[in-house]
Design an enzyme around this catalytic site. Structure first.
Site, mmCIF file in Angstrom:
data_model
loop_
_atom_site.group_PDB
_atom_site.id
_atom_site.type_symbol
_atom_site.label_atom_id
_atom_site.label_comp_id
_atom_site.label_asym_id
_atom_site.label_seq_id
_atom_site.Cartn_x
_atom_site.Cartn_y
_atom_site.Cartn_z
ATOM 1 N N SER A 98 -29.406 -24.091 36.341
ATOM 2 C CA SER A 98 -28.370 -24.669 35.486
ATOM 3 C C SER A 98 -27.492 -25.619 36.295
ATOM 4 C CB SER A 98 -27.526 -23.527 34.910
ATOM 5 O OG SER A 98 -26.482 -24.046 34.128
ATOM 6 N N SER A 99 -27.072 -26.688 35.646
ATOM 7 C CA SER A 99 -26.313 -27.742 36.333
ATOM 8 C C SER A 99 -24.849 -27.388 36.575
ATOM 9 C CB SER A 99 -26.437 -29.012 35.484
ATOM 10 O OG SER A 99 -25.349 -29.851 35.612
ATOM 11 N N HIS A 100 -24.218 -26.700 35.586
ATOM 12 C CA HIS A 100 -22.760 -26.533 35.701
ATOM 13 C C HIS A 100 -22.329 -25.512 36.742
ATOM 14 C CE1 HIS A 100 -21.893 -22.715 33.405
ATOM 15 N NE2 HIS A 100 -23.101 -22.949 32.951
ATOM 16 N N GLY B 205 -29.127 -22.820 31.580
ATOM 17 C CA GLY B 205 -29.824 -21.611 32.011
ATOM 18 C C GLY B 205 -30.252 -20.725 30.846
ATOM 19 N N CYS C 84 -19.932 -14.511 30.177
ATOM 20 C CA CYS C 84 -20.611 -14.404 28.890
ATOM 21 C C CYS C 84 -20.374 -13.052 28.239
ATOM 22 C CB CYS C 84 -22.109 -14.623 29.068
ATOM 23 S SG CYS C 84 -22.431 -16.098 29.993
ATOM 24 N N THR D 268 -33.545 -35.352 21.729
ATOM 25 C CA THR D 268 -33.495 -36.514 22.616
ATOM 26 C C THR D 268 -32.995 -36.077 23.987
ATOM 27 O OG1 THR D 268 -33.079 -37.921 20.729
ATOM 28 C CG2 THR D 268 -32.458 -38.817 22.883
ATOM 29 N N GLN E 222 -27.896 -18.403 39.411
ATOM 30 C CA GLN E 222 -26.825 -18.170 40.399
ATOM 31 C C GLN E 222 -27.252 -18.525 41.815
ATOM 32 O OE1 GLN E 222 -23.668 -17.586 40.094
ATOM 33 N NE2 GLN E 222 -23.516 -17.037 37.945
HETATM 34 C C1 PLP Z 1 -27.577 -15.383 36.012
HETATM 35 C C2 PLP Z 1 -27.243 -16.351 34.914
HETATM 36 N N1 PLP Z 1 -28.214 -16.748 34.080
HETATM 37 C C3 PLP Z 1 -27.978 -17.621 33.086
HETATM 38 C C4 PLP Z 1 -26.718 -18.133 32.871
HETATM 39 C C5 PLP Z 1 -26.497 -19.082 31.721
HETATM 40 O O1 PLP Z 1 -26.507 -20.405 32.141
HETATM 41 P P1 PLP Z 1 -25.938 -21.547 31.153
HETATM 42 O O2 PLP Z 1 -24.476 -21.343 31.100
HETATM 43 O O3 PLP Z 1 -26.341 -22.835 31.813
HETATM 44 O O4 PLP Z 1 -26.610 -21.347 29.858
HETATM 45 C C6 PLP Z 1 -25.662 -17.726 33.696
HETATM 46 C C7 PLP Z 1 -24.289 -18.219 33.450
HETATM 47 O O5 PLP Z 1 -23.317 -17.510 33.590
HETATM 48 C C8 PLP Z 1 -25.932 -16.822 34.753
HETATM 49 O O6 PLP Z 1 -24.976 -16.395 35.570
#
Ligand code: PLP
Length: 379
Positions: free
Chosen positions: A197-199, A69, A323, A235, A177
């Protein structure tokens, strides 16, 4: 441990792990190589592109796979600005964006871009009138997220997109999200670009995608990039992408049912942890929200203390966006919705996921009751 931090990340699903393992062992060719093994990897990649585009009503040629993301947000904003640098240098956003967007915007100011942060109401929702008022003739792009990671507010992307389209403003939305949790339709909302985002949906970490409306022009951020149609160098992580798509295929068909289940678990949890000696408040909206993201504050106790107590008793929760942890700052989201610094410091987030059970919620209630009784009687 009872894991209630699914908004931070999720465990990989068994199916996604199996697909990762199979693709990594059998289809390990470089998707850009011209031999048959390269072609086999490329076939998986292109199938994945088609599948994911269908999930948000986009076109396969607008999908670019990335490392997640954060990178999708960075590349989307920079690529679109580079490709549209004639229109102007004014950007609209909110104070509720993920740090990957907030930091990108902060940096862009050094290049002469001006940013207007539109206000949100006490539920964290963008005020549409304020958005209209913020638009200028030189507004080139608006970056407004879909779902808030801390209090679960869902933005009305369709209404926002309608306003932006009238002024031909590029509309980017961080959908990290919401992807796999609620519907995303890039055409209905006039979205020019989104990040996923995958995780967050039981896929591998370090994998994501960015979608850019193919009718919008953009320029590569890093000169000489060849992979992903010049969008991102490196890659391509075909096993990770295949596993991401597998995870998405598992969650998307059941997302409505899951949101309904989370609504029930949430009610039970919030009611269950109330007590006569303390006051627990839900932070955020009461409707149009991600039901699995539960923002709470307990008057008189710092969120950090509750998080540590929960951890001691075996429950993993969060004090907000993962984060921002380590910075010891009150949540930006809470401040943006009008809470004081003191209130913002009381914030905790519990987030539910597919493995969350009734029994886990009951045990969590017991644990909260135990340490809150101790805390308030000890005072
Ligand atoms: C709203 C939002 N955007 C972006 C991200 C970042 O995604 P990634 O961890 O895949 O970089 C997060 C992750 O916490 C998120 O909650």
């Amino acid at each position: 441990m009872i894991y209630l931090d699914y908004a931070a990340t999720t465990p990989m699903s068994e199916k996604a792990i199996n697909v990762y393992s199979q693709v990594a062992t059998e289809y390990y060719g470089n998707s850009s190589s011209l031999h048959d093994m390269g072609l086999a990897a490329q076939t998986i990649l292109e199938e994945s592109r088609k599948t994911i585009a269908g999930f948000f009503n986009g076109e396969a040629k607008g999908v670019y796979f990335t490392s997640g993301g954060s990178e999708s947000n960075y590349f989307a904003i920079h690529s679109l600005l580079k490709g549209n640098n004639k229109k102007g240098k004014h950007i609209i956003s909110t104070k509720l964006e993920h740090s990957s967007i907030a930091n990108t915007l902060e940096d862009l100011q050094k290049d002469g871009y001006e940013i207007t942060f539109v206000p949100v109401n006490t539920e964290g929702r963008v005020e549409l009138e304020a958005l209209s008022e913020a638009i200028r003739p030189d507004t080139v792009l608006a970056s407004i997220h879909h779902g808030n990671s801390e209090i679960g507010t869902i933005q009305d992307l369709v209404a926002i997109g309608e306003i932006l389209k009238k002024h031909d403003i590029i509309f980017h939305s961080d959908c990290v999200q919401t992807f796999g949790k609620i519907e995303i339709d890039v055409k209905k909302a006039n979205l020019d670009s989104i990040s996923v985002s995958s995780h967050k949906i039981y896929g591998p970490k370090g994998v994501g995608a960015c979608y850019i409306n193919p009718s919008r022009t953009w320029q590569p951020v890093i000169p000489g990039t060849t992979h992903e149609n010049s969008f991102r160098p490196g890659t391509v992580n075909v096993p990770g992408i295949a596993a991401f798509i597998t995870a998405a295929e598992e969650v998307l068909p059941i997302m409505d049912v899951e949101q309904e289940r989370f609504q029930g678990l949430r009610r039970k949890l919030v009611d269950g942890i109330q007590g006569d000696a303390w006051k627990i408040s839900e932070v955020g909206p009461s409707s149009k929200r991600l039901e699995h993201i539960i923002g709470l504050s307990i008057a008189g106790i710092e969120g950090q203390y509750i998080m540590l107590e929960c951890n001691r008793y075996g429950v993993a929760i969060s004090t907000g966006s993962a984060c921002a942890v380590g910075m010891q700052k009150p949540s930006k989201t809470l401040l943006a919705i009008g809470k004081s610094k003191e209130e913002a410091k009381q914030f905790i987030r519990l987030s539910l996921g597919k493995l969350t059970t009734d029994a886990e919620i009951e045990e969590t209630i017991d644990i909260f009751q135990r340490f809150l009784k101790k805390y308030f009687n000890d005072l």
